[in-house]
Design a protein around this motif. Structure first.
Motif, PDB file in Angstrom:
ATOM      1  N   ASP A 114       1.180  -0.979   0.082  1.00  8.30           N
ATOM      2  CA  ASP A 114      -0.165  -0.567  -0.269  1.00  8.30           C
ATOM      3  C   ASP A 114       0.747   1.120  -0.417  1.00  8.30           C
ATOM      4  OD1 ASP A 114      -2.856  -1.305  -0.019  1.00  8.30           O
ATOM      5  OD2 ASP A 114      -2.652  -0.878   2.160  1.00  8.30           O
ATOM      6  N   LYS A 115       1.684   2.070   0.477  1.00  6.57           N
ATOM      7  CA  LYS A 115       3.126   1.978   0.928  1.00  6.57           C
ATOM      8  C   LYS A 115       3.562   2.601  -0.882  1.00  6.57           C
ATOM      9  CE  LYS A 115       3.845   2.413   6.370  1.00  6.57           C
ATOM     10  NZ  LYS A 115       3.450   4.020   6.274  1.00  6.57           N
ATOM     11  N   VAL A 116       3.851   1.510  -1.271  1.00  9.72           N
ATOM     12  CA  VAL A 116       4.526   1.524  -2.724  1.00  9.72           C
ATOM     13  C   VAL A 116       3.144   2.037  -3.600  1.00  9.72           C
ATOM     14  CG1 VAL A 116       5.404   0.669  -4.220  1.00  9.72           C
ATOM     15  CG2 VAL A 116       5.678  -0.534  -2.338  1.00  9.72           C
ATOM     16  N   LYS A 117       2.322   2.185  -3.351  1.00  4.66           N
ATOM     17  CA  LYS A 117       1.181   2.139  -4.130  1.00  4.66           C
ATOM     18  C   LYS A 117       0.842   3.889  -3.916  1.00  4.66           C
ATOM     19  CE  LYS A 117      -3.445   1.756  -4.778  1.00  4.66           C
ATOM     20  NZ  LYS A 117      -4.856   0.199  -4.305  1.00  4.66           N
ATOM     21  N   LYS A 118       0.956   4.267  -3.180  1.00  5.96           N
ATOM     22  CA  LYS A 118       0.940   5.905  -2.182  1.00  5.96           C
ATOM     23  C   LYS A 118       1.380   6.460  -2.835  1.00  5.96           C
ATOM     24  CE  LYS A 118      -2.566   4.314   1.100  1.00  5.96           C
ATOM     25  NZ  LYS A 118      -2.591   5.062   3.060  1.00  5.96           N
ATOM     26  N   GLY A 119       2.893   6.191  -3.154  1.00  3.72           N
ATOM     27  CA  GLY A 119       5.231   6.127  -3.375  1.00  3.72           C
ATOM     28  C   GLY A 119       5.360   7.296  -2.121  1.00  3.72           C
ATOM     29  N   GLU A 120       4.983   6.134  -0.813  1.00  3.64           N
ATOM     30  CA  GLU A 120       5.379   6.669   0.720  1.00  3.64           C
ATOM     31  C   GLU A 120       6.836   5.669   0.036  1.00  3.64           C
ATOM     32  OE1 GLU A 120       2.740   6.363   3.386  1.00  3.64           O
ATOM     33  OE2 GLU A 120       1.614   7.273   2.791  1.00  3.64           O
ATOM     34  N   LEU A 121       6.706   5.221  -0.229  1.00  2.00           N
ATOM     35  CA  LEU A 121       7.882   3.587  -1.116  1.00  2.00           C
ATOM     36  C   LEU A 121       8.686   4.045  -2.225  1.00  2.00           C
ATOM     37  CD1 LEU A 121       7.233   0.859   2.221  1.00  2.00           C
ATOM     38  CD2 LEU A 121       8.944   2.922   2.349  1.00  2.00           C
ATOM     39  N   PHE A 122       9.655   3.860  -2.653  1.00  2.00           N
ATOM     40  CA  PHE A 122       9.904   3.367  -3.633  1.00  2.00           C
ATOM     41  C   PHE A 122       9.606   2.245  -4.485  1.00  2.00           C
ATOM     42  CE2 PHE A 122      13.213   1.614  -7.040  1.00  2.00           C
ATOM     43  CZ  PHE A 122      12.614   3.032  -7.977  1.00  2.00           C
ATOM     44  N   GLY A 123       9.914   0.466  -3.322  1.00  2.87           N
ATOM     45  CA  GLY A 123       9.934  -0.431  -3.695  1.00  2.87           C
ATOM     46  C   GLY A 123       9.058  -0.901  -2.383  1.00  2.87           C
ATOM     47  N   PHE A 124       9.128  -2.676  -2.645  1.00  2.00           N
ATOM     48  CA  PHE A 124       8.756  -3.514  -1.114  1.00  2.00           C
ATOM     49  C   PHE A 124       9.471  -4.374  -1.587  1.00  2.00           C
ATOM     50  CE2 PHE A 124       6.082  -6.616   1.156  1.00  2.00           C
ATOM     51  CZ  PHE A 124       6.708  -6.346   2.348  1.00  2.00           C
ATOM     52  N   ILE A 125      10.265  -5.115  -0.697  1.00  2.00           N
ATOM     53  CA  ILE A 125      11.445  -6.672  -0.766  1.00  2.00           C
ATOM     54  C   ILE A 125      10.309  -8.080  -0.060  1.00  2.00           C
ATOM     55  CG2 ILE A 125      13.081  -7.881  -0.582  1.00  2.00           C
ATOM     56  CD1 ILE A 125      14.435  -5.134  -0.572  1.00  2.00           C
ATOM     57  N   ASP A 126      10.210  -8.582  -1.209  1.00  2.00           N
ATOM     58  CA  ASP A 126       9.136 -10.007  -0.226  1.00  2.00           C
ATOM     59  C   ASP A 126       9.744 -10.772  -1.603  1.00  2.00           C
ATOM     60  OD1 ASP A 126       8.275 -11.421   1.359  1.00  2.00           O
ATOM     61  OD2 ASP A 126       6.893  -9.749   2.096  1.00  2.00           O
ATOM     62  N   THR A 127       9.171 -12.371  -1.368  1.00  2.00           N
ATOM     63  CA  THR A 127       9.372 -13.425  -2.088  1.00  2.00           C
ATOM     64  C   THR A 127       8.358 -12.988  -3.349  1.00  2.00           C
ATOM     65  OG1 THR A 127       7.391 -15.016  -0.881  1.00  2.00           O
ATOM     66  CG2 THR A 127       9.778 -14.821  -0.212  1.00  2.00           C
ATOM     67  N   LEU A 128       8.848 -13.776  -4.365  1.00  2.00           N
ATOM     68  CA  LEU A 128       8.026 -14.069  -5.075  1.00  2.00           C
ATOM     69  C   LEU A 128       6.592 -14.276  -4.738  1.00  2.00           C
ATOM     70  CD1 LEU A 128       7.706 -13.983  -8.466  1.00  2.00           C
ATOM     71  CD2 LEU A 128       9.025 -16.368  -8.127  1.00  2.00           C
ATOM     72  N   ALA A 129       6.610 -15.983  -4.469  1.00  2.00           N
ATOM     73  CA  ALA A 129       5.040 -16.453  -4.308  1.00  2.00           C
ATOM     74  C   ALA A 129       4.777 -15.132  -3.226  1.00  2.00           C
ATOM     75  CB  ALA A 129       5.652 -17.132  -3.593  1.00  2.00           C
ATOM     76  N   SER A 130       5.058 -15.127  -2.169  1.00  2.00           N
ATOM     77  CA  SER A 130       4.514 -13.843  -1.254  1.00  2.00           C
ATOM     78  C   SER A 130       3.755 -12.096  -2.248  1.00  2.00           C
ATOM     79  CB  SER A 130       4.913 -13.782  -0.130  1.00  2.00           C
ATOM     80  OG  SER A 130       5.229 -14.165   0.711  1.00  2.00           O
ATOM     81  N   ILE A 131       4.915 -11.703  -2.586  1.00  2.00           N
ATOM     82  CA  ILE A 131       3.738 -10.223  -3.974  1.00  2.00           C
ATOM     83  C   ILE A 131       2.963 -10.936  -4.703  1.00  2.00           C
ATOM     84  CG2 ILE A 131       5.215  -9.122  -5.567  1.00  2.00           C
ATOM     85  CD1 ILE A 131       7.263  -8.685  -3.633  1.00  2.00           C
ATOM     86  N   GLY A 132       3.315 -12.028  -5.725  1.00  2.00           N
ATOM     87  CA  GLY A 132       2.465 -12.524  -6.314  1.00  2.00           C
ATOM     88  C   GLY A 132       1.427 -13.407  -5.782  1.00  2.00           C
ATOM     89  N   TYR A 133       1.144 -13.193  -4.574  1.00  2.00           N
ATOM     90  CA  TYR A 133      -0.007 -14.418  -4.519  1.00  2.00           C
ATOM     91  C   TYR A 133      -0.830 -12.665  -4.030  1.00  2.00           C
ATOM     92  CZ  TYR A 133      -3.530 -15.496  -1.141  1.00  2.00           C
ATOM     93  OH  TYR A 133      -5.042 -16.300  -0.734  1.00  2.00           O
ATOM     94  N   GLU A 134      -0.433 -11.417  -3.717  1.00  2.00           N
ATOM     95  CA  GLU A 134      -1.252 -10.825  -3.096  1.00  2.00           C
ATOM     96  C   GLU A 134      -1.397  -9.909  -5.131  1.00  2.00           C
ATOM     97  OE1 GLU A 134      -2.747  -8.840  -0.417  1.00  2.00           O
ATOM     98  OE2 GLU A 134      -1.291 -10.772   0.467  1.00  2.00           O
ATOM     99  N   PHE A 135      -0.378 -10.161  -5.326  1.00  3.71           N
ATOM    100  CA  PHE A 135      -0.994  -9.556  -6.751  1.00  3.71           C
ATOM    101  C   PHE A 135      -2.432  -9.642  -7.425  1.00  3.71           C
ATOM    102  CE2 PHE A 135       3.271  -7.050  -8.600  1.00  3.71           C
ATOM    103  CZ  PHE A 135       2.946  -6.448  -7.963  1.00  3.71           C
ATOM    104  N   GLN A 136      -2.128 -11.345  -7.230  1.00  2.00           N
ATOM    105  CA  GLN A 136      -3.847 -11.537  -7.428  1.00  2.00           C
ATOM    106  C   GLN A 136      -4.871 -11.341  -7.219  1.00  2.00           C
ATOM    107  OE1 GLN A 136      -1.887 -15.813  -7.303  1.00  2.00           O
ATOM    108  NE2 GLN A 136      -1.666 -15.902  -9.959  1.00  2.00           N
ATOM    109  N   GLN A 137      -4.037 -11.391  -5.375  1.00  2.00           N
ATOM    110  CA  GLN A 137      -5.233 -10.452  -5.166  1.00  2.00           C
ATOM    111  C   GLN A 137      -6.283  -9.248  -4.879  1.00  2.00           C
ATOM    112  OE1 GLN A 137      -6.764 -13.264  -3.081  1.00  2.00           O
ATOM    113  NE2 GLN A 137      -5.363 -14.682  -3.309  1.00  2.00           N
ATOM    114  N   ARG A 138      -4.618  -7.943  -4.845  1.00  2.00           N
ATOM    115  CA  ARG A 138      -5.835  -6.429  -4.869  1.00  2.00           C
ATOM    116  C   ARG A 138      -4.925  -6.039  -5.736  1.00  2.00           C
ATOM    117  NH1 ARG A 138      -4.662  -5.431   1.580  1.00  2.00           N
ATOM    118  NH2 ARG A 138      -5.781  -3.328   0.421  1.00  2.00           N
ATOM    119  N   TYR A 139      -4.206  -6.379  -5.916  1.00  2.00           N
ATOM    120  CA  TYR A 139      -2.877  -4.634  -6.738  1.00  2.00           C
ATOM    121  C   TYR A 139      -2.823  -5.811  -7.967  1.00  2.00           C
ATOM    122  CZ  TYR A 139      -1.993  -4.212  -1.890  1.00  2.00           C
ATOM    123  OH  TYR A 139      -1.955  -4.084  -1.118  1.00  2.00           O
TER     124      TYR A 139
END
Length: 713
Positions: free
Chosen positions: A421-446
């Motif tokens: 959410d902070k990346v989306k709002k521009g408060e963070l440039f990026g966010f580091i996590d696993t491919l699996a976790s980020i990919g899962y959230e992309f499918q759900q919300r982003y």
């Protein structure tokens, strides 16, 4: 528009109806008219193909007969009885058809066989006190239980070295092995596994797959009495009409429902068995860590680790209890305070090793960086210098990345959604996590709002973690992990993580396509009446993209001439087998095959003939290999064969088959050719270069000894 949709619907319906139409001859139609009732012999205890739930006969074969009845108009009158009874009735012409019969030449005088509708491995089961099983010779002089009239009985009797004990039912056969009346049994995998689970037998184990000269698997067919050839042709046409999708649905419903465990047998000592019988194992998870683990809407354990726990509960008969926590940090606190015995998933770090012991890692997942869609591709983590980058608080990589890359400005967040959410709002440039976790959230919300901009060199290696003083539980879990096949790991992983990340993808192009798709979607929303049609077009486009990706993957790994694996893919598979060998202590075999005097073919008959000979040799190797083996063209007239989890004896036997098939084959124009074989078995600390060198030296020795030889080093 409505008229067009109606026409389209009727067209699709007509295709579906035609797909299930069986073209019968006039003679076949007359046969059905005059002989509508067919007597079928079928077993009552052949799970999952034919068995009882309460008083109702169910299973794969009952549904198969229903489909055949609908397609042909035949009515099946079932005689349900033990195998020996229905087999005798079939030979005496008391029934017209028998199910679950396997092809053997000696049955041809009284049986017309359809094609196989399912193949099952035949396994040798023993008690866990049997000792080391070293092939079928280990059964010499032993009492071995088999079903009466089983299709491979004559081959066993011909051996004359085994004391065969004959049974009428699977239940009696399995029970006698459990209580020591026989030393081993031979039967198909699905049936015996079902009985083991049903009766909670805990002292049986798989010894090996039964491989006899003319028998590899139990091929299930319909057998028809020869006096009714029209019935045979009708039933074969009925089987042929069953589509691949329909067959897959049948398999998923009946055979997949048993959920066979694909790992090996787990040997537990008395202390470990006592531990599992008396201990309730309490475990903690990361409640916000999907797809790895988390709590679903019903506050139940979900995700990858949930599937592993369910599996371990079955194969270990263990009792696990989830201790619910608010977040990952509280789970760590509970472990330190002794409120949990273990963590479902955790990465081994120096700090955590002070209070936890870890199994070997069984999940390796790369770390990636999520950014807004307009950010260029990130080639290296140092491209993030000077930018605020989010990471979950308490994550094992917080300390690792800060020590390794002190110039990074890492900002800790409570969970993945806060970070994205902070990346989306521009408060963070990026966010580091696993491919699996980020990919899962992309499918759900982003979806369409953020992208994966790059992969960094670190990899998350996940293990099960146990409190420091509980070594018994640690040993049990390690044995369970060691017994699991790569196939089973992949099955669980791909269930939760269907996406892939490829380094170097042109994300500018990808997101241009995505933006274009978004515009199309907006237009679809604006033109509401077209939404169904547009969605259909998008689905078809996605399907075509997937098909093209598969084609590209095949082109990248396949030799164009022979359609075997190419050198690059073979070396990749070899690397995987070396790693598996180191991890699990399993040996594998490697062979290099070289066509003898191949240059003479090109010089005498030309390169087109040479190419044809290469294709024919490739086909011989590919069609005669075992299902678990890998075959590839390594270059020129050389082929490489990888034999996972194989003994020297097994590899040499396979090479002998190849050698004989090649030497007796009549090749295009050149007629007779031979090949030489260099064989080796994997050793500790092997590399790709070392194992290939040994096989090549063995091949050289085979050439020196006169060609058409098999040599080992």
């Amino acid at each position: 528009m409505k008229r067009l949709l109606l026409i389209l619907f009727l067209f699709i319906l007509s295709i579906q109806l035609n797909a299930k139409t069986i073209p019968l001859t006039e003679e076949e139609q007359d046969f059905i008219k005059n002989n509508p009732v067919v007597k079928v012999g079928i077993m009552p205890d052949f799970t999952p193909f034919s068995y009882y739930i309460k008083n109702t006969p169910v299973g794969f074969e009952h549904e198969l007969l229903n489909i055949l009845s609908q397609r042909t108009g035949l009515v099946f009158e079932k005689k349900i009885d033990k195998w020996t009874t229905i087999y005798t009735a079939f030979k005496n012409k008391e029934v017209d058809v028998i199910t679950s019969i396997s092809y053997k030449k000696f049955r041809e005088p009284f049986t017309t066989f359809t094609s196989s509708y399912y193949d099952i491995p035949i396994m040798i089961f023993v008690r866990d006190d049997f000792g080391e099983y070293k092939g079928i010779k280990s059964l010499e002089g032993k009492k071995v239980g088999v079903l009466k009239d089983v299709f491979y009985i004559k081959e066993l009797e011909k051996m004359g070295t085994i004391d065969l004990v004959y049974y009428d039912t699977y239940e009696e056969l399995t029970k006698d092995l459990v209580f020591g009346k026989i030393d081993a049994l031979m039967q198909n995998l699905t049936n015996i596994n079902f009985l083991i689970k049903k009766n909670l037998y805990s002292n049986l184990k798989l010894a090996s797959e039964l491989i006899l000269p003319n028998t590899k698997k139990e091929d299930l067919r319909l057998g028809i009495i020869p006096e009714k050839p029209l019935l045979s042709s009708i039933l074969q046409k009925g089987l042929n009409s069953i589509t691949k999708k329909e067959k897959e649905e049948l398999v998923t419903k009946w055979i997949g429902s048993i959920k066979e465990y694909k790992g090996g047998h787990i040997e537990l000592d008395k202390d470990e068995k006592a531990y599992l019988n008396t201990k309730l194992i309490k475990y903690c998870i990361n409640p916000d860590g999907l797809p790895f683990e988390g709590l679903n809407e019903e506050k139940e354990h979900s995700g990858i680790s949930s599937d592993y726990y369910s599996l371990f509960e079955k194969i270990l008969s263990a009792k696990f209890e989830l201790v619910k926590t608010k977040n990952w940090n509280e789970s760590i606190t509970f472990i330190k305070e002794g409120k949990c015995d273990m963590l479902a998933l955790g990465m081994e770090t120096y700090e955590r090793k002070k209070y936890l012991n870890f199994t070997s890692s069984y999940l390796d997942v790369p770390l990636v960086v999520a950014t807004k869609v307009d950010v260029p591709f990130i080639n290296h983590i140092l491209d993030l210098e000077g930018e605020k980058v989010g990471i979950i608080k308490g994550d094992a990589f917080v300390k690792i990345l800060r020590q390794k890359y002190p110039s990074l400005d890492l900002v800790e967040v409570e969970n993945i959604n806060e970070g994205l959410d902070k990346v989306k709002k521009g408060e963070l440039f990026g966010f580091i996590d696993t491919l699996a976790s980020i990919g899962y959230e992309f499918q759900q919300r982003y979806f369409g709002e953020l992208k994966i901009a790059g992969k960094i060199s670190e990899t998350l290696k996940l293990s099960m973690a146990v409190v420091k003083d509980d070594t018994t539980l640690l040993n049990i879990l390690q044995k369970a992990i060691n017994s699991m096949t790569n196939e089973l790991h992949r099955e669980i992983f791909h269930k939760w993580i269907p996406i892939k990340y490829e380094k170097g993808v042109n994300y500018d192009l990808v997101w241009k396509i995505a933006i274009s798709s978004l515009i199309v979607i907006l237009l679809v929303i604006y033109w509401n009446r077209k939404i169904i049609k547009t969605n259909k077009l998008l689905e078809e486009a996605q399907k075509k993209i997937e098909e093209k990706n598969k084609e590209l993957e095949k082109l990248a790994t396949t030799d164009k001439l022979t359609n075997l694996y190419n050198r690059r893919k073979i070396e990749e598979l070899l690397e995987i087998e070396i790693n598996r060998s180191e991890r699990f202590g399993h040996c594998f075999g490697l062979a290099i095959v070289d066509i003898d005097k191949f240059k003479e073919v090109n010089d005498t008959h030309g390169h087109q003939t040479g190419d044809k000979v290469l294709e024919e040799v490739a086909n011989i190797l590919n069609t005669n290999r075992r299902k678990t083996d890998f075959v590839g063209r390594y270059g020129g007239e050389e082929f490489v064969i990888i034999c996972p989890e194989s003994s020297l004896e097994g590899v040499l036997k396979l090479m002998k088959t190849f050698k004989e098939k090649i030497s007796t084959y009549e090749f295009y124009k050149v007629k007779n050719k031979t090949a030489s074989f260099g064989v080796t078995i994997s050793q500790k600390d092997d590399t790709i270069e070392s194992i290939l060198k040994r096989a090549d030296e063995a091949l050289y020795k085979a050439k020196e000894n006169g060609r058409n030889k098999i040599e080992y080093k």
